[in-house]
Design an enzyme around this catalytic site. Structure first.
Site, PDB file in Angstrom:
ATOM      1  N   ILE A  71       1.247  -1.061  -0.236  1.00 49.03           N
ATOM      2  CA  ILE A  71       0.268   0.114  -0.016  1.00 49.03           C
ATOM      3  C   ILE A  71       1.032   1.496  -0.184  1.00 49.03           C
ATOM      4  O   ILE A  71       1.894   1.133   0.691  1.00 49.03           O
ATOM      5  CB  ILE A  71      -0.777   0.218   1.117  1.00 49.03           C
ATOM      6  CG1 ILE A  71      -1.964  -0.717   1.124  1.00 49.03           C
ATOM      7  CG2 ILE A  71      -1.843   1.081   1.089  1.00 49.03           C
ATOM      8  CD1 ILE A  71      -2.919  -0.962   2.417  1.00 49.03           C
ATOM      9  N   VAL A  73       0.714   5.474  -0.663  1.00 53.26           N
ATOM     10  CA  VAL A  73      -0.124   6.905  -0.768  1.00 53.26           C
ATOM     11  C   VAL A  73       0.926   8.017  -1.146  1.00 53.26           C
ATOM     12  O   VAL A  73       1.913   8.172  -0.176  1.00 53.26           O
ATOM     13  CB  VAL A  73      -0.923   7.054   0.041  1.00 53.26           C
ATOM     14  CG1 VAL A  73      -1.763   8.507  -0.225  1.00 53.26           C
ATOM     15  CG2 VAL A  73      -1.908   5.797   0.530  1.00 53.26           C
ATOM     16  N   GLU A 105       3.160  -7.260   5.893  1.00 53.45           N
ATOM     17  CA  GLU A 105       4.756  -7.444   7.187  1.00 53.45           C
ATOM     18  C   GLU A 105       4.686  -6.020   7.110  1.00 53.45           C
ATOM     19  O   GLU A 105       3.572  -5.121   5.985  1.00 53.45           O
ATOM     20  CB  GLU A 105       5.527  -7.672   6.183  1.00 53.45           C
ATOM     21  CG  GLU A 105       6.061  -9.293   6.407  1.00 53.45           C
ATOM     22  CD  GLU A 105       5.056 -10.747   5.322  1.00 53.45           C
ATOM     23  OE1 GLU A 105       4.285 -11.287   5.311  1.00 53.45           O
ATOM     24  OE2 GLU A 105       5.106  -9.630   3.615  1.00 53.45           O
ATOM     25  N   ASN A 110       7.978   1.807  11.058  1.00 55.00           N
ATOM     26  CA  ASN A 110       6.632   2.692  10.423  1.00 55.00           C
ATOM     27  C   ASN A 110       5.647   2.549  11.027  1.00 55.00           C
ATOM     28  O   ASN A 110       4.368   1.886  11.279  1.00 55.00           O
ATOM     29  CB  ASN A 110       6.404   1.981   9.338  1.00 55.00           C
ATOM     30  CG  ASN A 110       5.125   2.745   8.623  1.00 55.00           C
ATOM     31  OD1 ASN A 110       4.008   3.767   8.962  1.00 55.00           O
ATOM     32  ND2 ASN A 110       5.461   2.391   6.965  1.00 55.00           N
ATOM     33  N   TYR A 117      -3.186  -0.237  10.513  1.00 54.83           N
ATOM     34  CA  TYR A 117      -3.481  -1.914  10.432  1.00 54.83           C
ATOM     35  C   TYR A 117      -4.393  -2.436  12.078  1.00 54.83           C
ATOM     36  O   TYR A 117      -5.183  -2.662  12.279  1.00 54.83           O
ATOM     37  CB  TYR A 117      -2.529  -2.688  10.235  1.00 54.83           C
ATOM     38  CG  TYR A 117      -1.696  -1.961   8.497  1.00 54.83           C
ATOM     39  CD1 TYR A 117      -2.178  -1.925   8.197  1.00 54.83           C
ATOM     40  CD2 TYR A 117      -0.297  -2.434   8.730  1.00 54.83           C
ATOM     41  CE1 TYR A 117      -2.399  -2.094   6.737  1.00 54.83           C
ATOM     42  CE2 TYR A 117       0.095  -2.119   6.800  1.00 54.83           C
ATOM     43  CZ  TYR A 117      -0.330  -1.636   6.712  1.00 54.83           C
ATOM     44  OH  TYR A 117       0.207  -1.450   5.038  1.00 54.83           O
TER      45      TYR A 117
END
Length: 148
Positions: A71, A73, A105, A110, A117
């Protein structure tokens, strides 16, 4: 607008990869390989705004389980809920495919992504030491069970 990713979107996705992940980016061939297995076991999408691709995400799904592959952005567009929208799309696809668990993962450093999540019900289940290369950063392994 979120739509299915095509080969024509790979160059834009690579720009985002380099912006976000530096030396640990996926290659063009890696992304093309993922798209080659779409829709059989893969589901990749891009997020467009004003004709520009500003985000993308990918899911691998087989055998009743799914993995969030990536993912991303663009930095200038972060903090607006776009990562949430992309993750929602991936989880909805996993549910459509009948998956009972989703794994991922995430870099141990981060904490922003880990928080996202966790808000979606993912739980930490392990640690992969030195997973990200060439940095050697650890990866936190997370799992979300029941999807609906």
């Amino acid at each position: 607008m979120i739509r299915q990713m095509t080969e024509g979107d790979v160059k834009a996705a690579l720009v985002i990869e380099h912006e976000l992940f530096g030396d640990e980016t996926w290659t063009e061939n890696m992304l093309l390989g993922e798209l080659a297995d779409q829709p059989r076991t893969r589901h990749y999408v891009v997020l467009e705004e004003d004709g520009e691709i500003i985000g993308y995400a990918g899911l691998s799904a087989a055998g009743g389980e799914a993995d969030v592959q990536t993912i991303g952005v663009r930095t200038a567009h972060q903090g607006r809920g776009l990562g949430k929208a992309l993750l929602t799309e991936l989880l909805e696809e996993a549910e459509r495919r009948g998956c009972t668990a989703v794994f991922l993962e995430v870099r141990a450093d981060n904490t922003t992504a880990q928080g996202l999540y966790e808000r979606f019900g993912f739980e930490r289940i392990g640690l992969r030491r030195g997973y990200y290369q060439p940095s050697g950063m650890d990866a936190v392994v997370m799992r979300r069970g029941k999807l609906s």
